[in-house]
Motif scaffolding. Sequence first.
Motif, PDB file in Angstrom:
ATOM      1  N   ALA A 133       3.964 -25.604  24.926  1.00 44.98           N
ATOM      2  CA  ALA A 133       5.212 -24.833  24.995  1.00 44.98           C
ATOM      3  C   ALA A 133       5.925 -25.062  26.318  1.00 44.98           C
ATOM      4  O   ALA A 133       7.055 -24.609  26.502  1.00 44.98           O
ATOM      5  CB  ALA A 133       4.923 -23.341  24.806  1.00 44.98           C
ATOM      6  N   CYS A 134       5.264 -25.777  27.219  1.00 43.31           N
ATOM      7  CA  CYS A 134       5.884 -26.069  28.521  1.00 43.31           C
ATOM      8  C   CYS A 134       6.287 -27.541  28.602  1.00 43.31           C
ATOM      9  O   CYS A 134       7.404 -27.867  28.995  1.00 43.31           O
ATOM     10  CB  CYS A 134       4.902 -25.734  29.643  1.00 43.31           C
ATOM     11  SG  CYS A 134       5.568 -25.942  31.302  1.00 43.31           S
ATOM     12  N   THR A 135       5.387 -28.406  28.238  1.00 38.95           N
ATOM     13  CA  THR A 135       5.660 -29.847  28.238  1.00 38.95           C
ATOM     14  C   THR A 135       5.474 -30.324  26.807  1.00 38.95           C
ATOM     15  O   THR A 135       4.357 -30.578  26.370  1.00 38.95           O
ATOM     16  CB  THR A 135       4.680 -30.574  29.184  1.00 38.95           C
ATOM     17  OG1 THR A 135       4.710 -29.946  30.458  1.00 38.95           O
ATOM     18  CG2 THR A 135       5.045 -32.039  29.324  1.00 38.95           C
ATOM     19  N   GLN A 136       6.564 -30.416  26.075  1.00 38.09           N
ATOM     20  CA  GLN A 136       6.466 -30.627  24.634  1.00 38.09           C
ATOM     21  C   GLN A 136       5.933 -32.023  24.309  1.00 38.09           C
ATOM     22  O   GLN A 136       6.539 -33.032  24.642  1.00 38.09           O
ATOM     23  CB  GLN A 136       7.818 -30.379  23.974  1.00 38.09           C
ATOM     24  CG  GLN A 136       8.243 -28.914  24.089  1.00 38.09           C
ATOM     25  CD  GLN A 136       9.513 -28.604  23.329  1.00 38.09           C
ATOM     26  OE1 GLN A 136       9.707 -29.079  22.211  1.00 38.09           O
ATOM     27  NE2 GLN A 136      10.384 -27.811  23.930  1.00 38.09           N
ATOM     28  N   GLN A 137       4.765 -32.023  23.670  1.00 40.42           N
ATOM     29  CA  GLN A 137       4.090 -33.236  23.217  1.00 40.42           C
ATOM     30  C   GLN A 137       3.573 -32.951  21.812  1.00 40.42           C
ATOM     31  O   GLN A 137       3.227 -31.818  21.500  1.00 40.42           O
ATOM     32  CB  GLN A 137       2.915 -33.569  24.138  1.00 40.42           C
ATOM     33  CG  GLN A 137       3.299 -33.741  25.607  1.00 40.42           C
ATOM     34  CD  GLN A 137       2.132 -33.472  26.548  1.00 40.42           C
ATOM     35  OE1 GLN A 137       1.315 -34.336  26.769  1.00 40.42           O
ATOM     36  NE2 GLN A 137       2.063 -32.270  27.090  1.00 40.42           N
ATOM     37  N   ALA A 138       3.517 -33.962  20.979  1.00 40.76           N
ATOM     38  CA  ALA A 138       2.945 -33.783  19.646  1.00 40.76           C
ATOM     39  C   ALA A 138       1.447 -33.553  19.795  1.00 40.76           C
ATOM     40  O   ALA A 138       0.769 -34.283  20.521  1.00 40.76           O
ATOM     41  CB  ALA A 138       3.211 -35.009  18.789  1.00 40.76           C
ATOM     42  N   LEU A 139       0.940 -32.515  19.120  1.00 43.22           N
ATOM     43  CA  LEU A 139      -0.472 -32.178  19.255  1.00 43.22           C
ATOM     44  C   LEU A 139      -1.387 -33.372  18.973  1.00 43.22           C
ATOM     45  O   LEU A 139      -2.304 -33.653  19.771  1.00 43.22           O
ATOM     46  CB  LEU A 139      -0.814 -30.994  18.347  1.00 43.22           C
ATOM     47  CG  LEU A 139      -2.275 -30.521  18.319  1.00 43.22           C
ATOM     48  CD1 LEU A 139      -2.797 -30.233  19.714  1.00 43.22           C
ATOM     49  CD2 LEU A 139      -2.404 -29.278  17.432  1.00 43.22           C
ATOM     50  N   PRO A 140      -1.207 -34.125  17.893  1.00 47.27           N
ATOM     51  CA  PRO A 140      -2.110 -35.262  17.653  1.00 47.27           C
ATOM     52  C   PRO A 140      -2.097 -36.302  18.769  1.00 47.27           C
ATOM     53  O   PRO A 140      -3.082 -37.027  18.953  1.00 47.27           O
ATOM     54  CB  PRO A 140      -1.583 -35.861  16.338  1.00 47.27           C
ATOM     55  CG  PRO A 140      -0.899 -34.726  15.643  1.00 47.27           C
ATOM     56  CD  PRO A 140      -0.270 -33.935  16.760  1.00 47.27           C
ATOM     57  N   SER A 141      -1.002 -36.370  19.527  1.00 47.94           N
ATOM     58  CA  SER A 141      -0.908 -37.386  20.580  1.00 47.94           C
ATOM     59  C   SER A 141      -1.786 -37.076  21.781  1.00 47.94           C
ATOM     60  O   SER A 141      -2.010 -37.954  22.625  1.00 47.94           O
ATOM     61  CB  SER A 141       0.549 -37.535  21.037  1.00 47.94           C
ATOM     62  OG  SER A 141       0.953 -36.430  21.849  1.00 47.94           O
ATOM     63  N   VAL A 142      -2.293 -35.831  21.879  1.00 42.22           N
ATOM     64  CA  VAL A 142      -3.109 -35.479  23.044  1.00 42.22           C
ATOM     65  C   VAL A 142      -4.587 -35.332  22.690  1.00 42.22           C
ATOM     66  O   VAL A 142      -5.393 -34.948  23.542  1.00 42.22           O
ATOM     67  CB  VAL A 142      -2.591 -34.198  23.742  1.00 42.22           C
ATOM     68  CG1 VAL A 142      -1.200 -34.429  24.285  1.00 42.22           C
ATOM     69  CG2 VAL A 142      -2.603 -32.992  22.819  1.00 42.22           C
ATOM     70  N   TYR A 143      -4.965 -35.624  21.429  1.00 41.94           N
ATOM     71  CA  TYR A 143      -6.383 -35.623  21.096  1.00 41.94           C
ATOM     72  C   TYR A 143      -7.081 -36.718  21.892  1.00 41.94           C
ATOM     73  O   TYR A 143      -6.634 -37.871  21.908  1.00 41.94           O
ATOM     74  CB  TYR A 143      -6.603 -35.871  19.599  1.00 41.94           C
ATOM     75  CG  TYR A 143      -6.136 -34.766  18.682  1.00 41.94           C
ATOM     76  CD1 TYR A 143      -6.220 -33.435  19.073  1.00 41.94           C
ATOM     77  CD2 TYR A 143      -5.617 -35.050  17.425  1.00 41.94           C
ATOM     78  CE1 TYR A 143      -5.788 -32.419  18.227  1.00 41.94           C
ATOM     79  CE2 TYR A 143      -5.197 -34.041  16.570  1.00 41.94           C
ATOM     80  CZ  TYR A 143      -5.277 -32.727  16.979  1.00 41.94           C
ATOM     81  OH  TYR A 143      -4.850 -31.718  16.141  1.00 41.94           O
ATOM     82  N   GLY A 144      -8.177 -36.365  22.524  1.00 44.93           N
ATOM     83  CA  GLY A 144      -8.893 -37.333  23.333  1.00 44.93           C
ATOM     84  C   GLY A 144      -9.039 -36.837  24.758  1.00 44.93           C
ATOM     85  O   GLY A 144      -8.809 -35.653  25.058  1.00 44.93           O
ATOM     86  N   ILE A 145      -9.421 -37.721  25.635  1.00 41.89           N
ATOM     87  CA  ILE A 145      -9.717 -37.354  27.025  1.00 41.89           C
ATOM     88  C   ILE A 145      -8.587 -37.818  27.932  1.00 41.89           C
ATOM     89  O   ILE A 145      -8.228 -39.002  27.967  1.00 41.89           O
ATOM     90  CB  ILE A 145     -11.047 -37.983  27.471  1.00 41.89           C
ATOM     91  CG1 ILE A 145     -12.198 -37.478  26.590  1.00 41.89           C
ATOM     92  CG2 ILE A 145     -11.334 -37.662  28.936  1.00 41.89           C
ATOM     93  CD1 ILE A 145     -13.526 -38.147  26.851  1.00 41.89           C
ATOM     94  N   GLY A 146      -7.990 -36.859  28.654  1.00 44.21           N
ATOM     95  CA  GLY A 146      -7.008 -37.176  29.680  1.00 44.21           C
ATOM     96  C   GLY A 146      -5.660 -37.652  29.170  1.00 44.21           C
ATOM     97  O   GLY A 146      -4.904 -38.283  29.922  1.00 44.21           O
ATOM     98  N   LEU A 147      -5.303 -37.351  27.926  1.00 42.65           N
ATOM     99  CA  LEU A 147      -4.027 -37.813  27.375  1.00 42.65           C
ATOM    100  C   LEU A 147      -2.900 -36.793  27.532  1.00 42.65           C
ATOM    101  O   LEU A 147      -1.733 -37.133  27.378  1.00 42.65           O
ATOM    102  CB  LEU A 147      -4.193 -38.167  25.893  1.00 42.65           C
ATOM    103  CG  LEU A 147      -5.199 -39.287  25.589  1.00 42.65           C
ATOM    104  CD1 LEU A 147      -5.281 -39.531  24.094  1.00 42.65           C
ATOM    105  CD2 LEU A 147      -4.819 -40.573  26.332  1.00 42.65           C
ATOM    106  N   ALA A 148      -3.254 -35.538  27.815  1.00 41.90           N
ATOM    107  CA  ALA A 148      -2.235 -34.497  27.971  1.00 41.90           C
ATOM    108  C   ALA A 148      -1.473 -34.680  29.275  1.00 41.90           C
ATOM    109  O   ALA A 148      -2.027 -35.134  30.281  1.00 41.90           O
ATOM    110  CB  ALA A 148      -2.887 -33.124  27.932  1.00 41.90           C
TER     111      ALA A 148
END
Length: 384
Positions: free
Chosen positions: A111-126
């Motif tokens: 809600a702060c830095t809009q990213q698609a949820l599936p795109s941050v699955y994994g380690i260190g991708l957020a």
Amino acid sequence: MSGFVFETVPRIICEQGGITRLGELAADLGAKRLFIVTDAGLVKAGLLDKALESLKSAGQDATVYAEVLADPPEERVEAAVQAALEAKADGVVGLGGGSSMDTAKLVALLACTQQALPSVYGIGLAKGPRLPLIQVPTTAGTGSEVTPIAIVTTPSNEKKGVVSPLLYPDLALLDSHLTLGLPPAVTAMTGVDAMVHAIEAYTSKIKKNVLSDALAVKALQLLYANLPAAVEDGKDPAVREAMLSGSLFAGMAFANAPVAAVHAFAYPLGGHFHLPHGLSNSLVLGPVLDFNLNAAQTEYAELGRAILPEHTTSNDKVAARAFLDAIRARVAAMPYAQNLREAGVQQESLPMLVKDVMQIERLLVNNPREVTEEDAHAIYQAAF
């Protein structure tokens, strides 16, 4: 002693009745429009009442999102993010068990830095930044209030993890009064879950270190000693606080020395059969401990001496076996299903479970002993 890296939350408050200070603590983080992530059961039980009173007294607005489900589905997390955006939230509170706290982490991020949820699955991708985040556990189990991990159930029933230091909250607030009404079975499942965190952190193959070890030992001592009393009569705030502290220490430990095969074998059970996470861990704990015995004999012996003060033998083989027997006995006394069959898992599901667990390499790589497909079959079979 080899070098290591250890990360955790910047602030922890453990205080009976501490929820009455939520408004003050949120103000310290500069938040004025709080988005509270929880579930309908906790709202019905009145566990949000004092939190909302505190926020109101401090002049803060609060929006309650009480649609969290166990093993949070991807679409439900995305709905929570959208609700936070519509509320123009500038701070997030996760109040509940692991599902609520994991959802809160992702809301604060997305809600702060809009990213698609599936795109941050994994380690260190957020990517950051994120909104200020306070975590308030109402169970003593997941340790999610001090971990940089959020687990989501995808539409294909896979468990996917978001792992990033950005998910560490600004504050973990432990108030044992919020756990006094926890039913015996839930107390048991979450308590065993926390014990698994401590055991797996202590035996983790890759990142185990002296600080995670110290936390894991203290966690297991607290949890093993207090779990029976918490299950039998959970109205003692001191016992509940000991359980919360044990869960917290275990969470700090496994956030840095990751969990392994017990959790890997548990995840397909939760994904396909929607078993509570603590129960899934409990059902496979004994078989995995037996499987790892030779590879982790020294560590099991050390844990045995830590929780069984009367067991002072210098023989690691004897001490390790005593540890396994003690953990099995503790689990066997818990008021829930004791094998996969009792939990409603069908024998014909075994090939599917084996296939799924072998895909969870991010956890299996931490196990003290390599797991083959044949081993996986034998472990699940032993759990039936």
